[in-house]
Motif scaffolding. Sequence first.
Motif, PDB file in Angstrom:
ATOM      1  N   THR A   6       0.822  -1.135   0.010  1.00  0.00           N
ATOM      2  CA  THR A   6       0.004   0.074   0.060  1.00  0.00           C
ATOM      3  C   THR A   6       0.862   1.176  -0.095  1.00  0.00           C
ATOM      4  OG1 THR A   6       0.009   0.102   2.480  1.00  0.00           O
ATOM      5  CG2 THR A   6      -1.769  -0.941   1.131  1.00  0.00           C
ATOM      6  N   GLY A  37      -3.728   3.712  -0.647  1.00  0.00           N
ATOM      7  CA  GLY A  37      -4.195   2.220  -0.749  1.00  0.00           C
ATOM      8  C   GLY A  37      -3.319   1.459  -1.546  1.00  0.00           C
ATOM      9  N   ALA A  48       0.350   4.794  -7.735  1.00  0.00           N
ATOM     10  CA  ALA A  48      -0.712   4.291  -6.630  1.00  0.00           C
ATOM     11  C   ALA A  48      -0.935   5.274  -5.586  1.00  0.00           C
ATOM     12  CB  ALA A  48      -0.157   3.001  -6.098  1.00  0.00           C
ATOM     13  N   ARG A  51      -3.144   7.917  -7.198  1.00  0.00           N
ATOM     14  CA  ARG A  51      -4.555   7.624  -7.629  1.00  0.00           C
ATOM     15  C   ARG A  51      -5.243   7.427  -6.443  1.00  0.00           C
ATOM     16  NH1 ARG A  51      -6.318   2.697  -7.092  1.00  0.00           N
ATOM     17  NH2 ARG A  51      -4.156   1.787  -7.028  1.00  0.00           N
ATOM     18  N   GLU A  52      -4.820   6.702  -5.626  1.00  0.00           N
ATOM     19  CA  GLU A  52      -5.686   6.263  -4.083  1.00  0.00           C
ATOM     20  C   GLU A  52      -5.984   7.791  -3.489  1.00  0.00           C
ATOM     21  OE1 GLU A  52      -6.967   3.597  -2.614  1.00  0.00           O
ATOM     22  OE2 GLU A  52      -6.421   2.322  -3.980  1.00  0.00           O
ATOM     23  N   GLU A  55      -9.000   9.227  -5.344  1.00  0.00           N
ATOM     24  CA  GLU A  55      -9.887   8.325  -5.152  1.00  0.00           C
ATOM     25  C   GLU A  55     -10.749   8.470  -3.907  1.00  0.00           C
ATOM     26  OE1 GLU A  55      -8.914   4.496  -8.182  1.00  0.00           O
ATOM     27  OE2 GLU A  55      -8.859   4.505  -5.662  1.00  0.00           O
ATOM     28  N   GLU A  56      -9.934   8.741  -2.791  1.00  0.00           N
ATOM     29  CA  GLU A  56     -10.475   8.761  -1.405  1.00  0.00           C
ATOM     30  C   GLU A  56     -10.541  10.040  -0.901  1.00  0.00           C
ATOM     31  OE1 GLU A  56      -8.065   4.986  -0.011  1.00  0.00           O
ATOM     32  OE2 GLU A  56      -7.712   6.694   1.142  1.00  0.00           O
ATOM     33  N   ASP A 110     -12.111   4.564   1.550  1.00  0.00           N
ATOM     34  CA  ASP A 110     -11.265   3.388   2.099  1.00  0.00           C
ATOM     35  C   ASP A 110     -12.347   2.338   3.003  1.00  0.00           C
ATOM     36  OD1 ASP A 110      -8.853   1.901   2.107  1.00  0.00           O
ATOM     37  OD2 ASP A 110      -8.070   3.562   3.397  1.00  0.00           O
TER      38      ASP A 110
END
Length: 154
Positions: A6, A37, A48, A51-52, A55-56, A110
């Motif tokens: 992660t 994440g 990553a 992106r994470e 998204e969150e 999440d």
Amino acid sequence: MSIRTTAKAMILRDGCILLHRCLDEGSGRIYHELPGGGQHLGEPLEAALVREVLEETGLTVTKPQLVALAEEIMEDEGLMARYPDYFHRLFCIFRAELADVPALPPTEADQGQLETLWVPLEEADTLPFRPRLLEGRVSKVAEGTPAYLGCSRL
């Protein structure tokens, strides 16, 4: 089972850090977590992370710098049964800056995420955290050089 990698972001602003307040549905325990994440197969860690976080939180981050690594390995059979994909996790923790672009609406929460909030950095050191190895060390990790925080067994 495999190791889940992660990418987590330490995002600082005006003496505060951005955190998720989360609920562990199995235990009812409230804990806090850095945004970010799981890494997808073939995806660089920095990608990553970006992106994470987007998204969150709807926020775009730039300039990620690795500041810490931490591991969690579940030994509790109940936890392993509830979270088989999270049996062994490697947390790659990056300091990141907010990009100068408008925030978007978050598209994914999440696991267990109740809300996202800015918390004074000193207060973050008093909060229950995941990974647990960050408890009491958030401000130190945020200001320090890269460190391996160790491995905790759950």
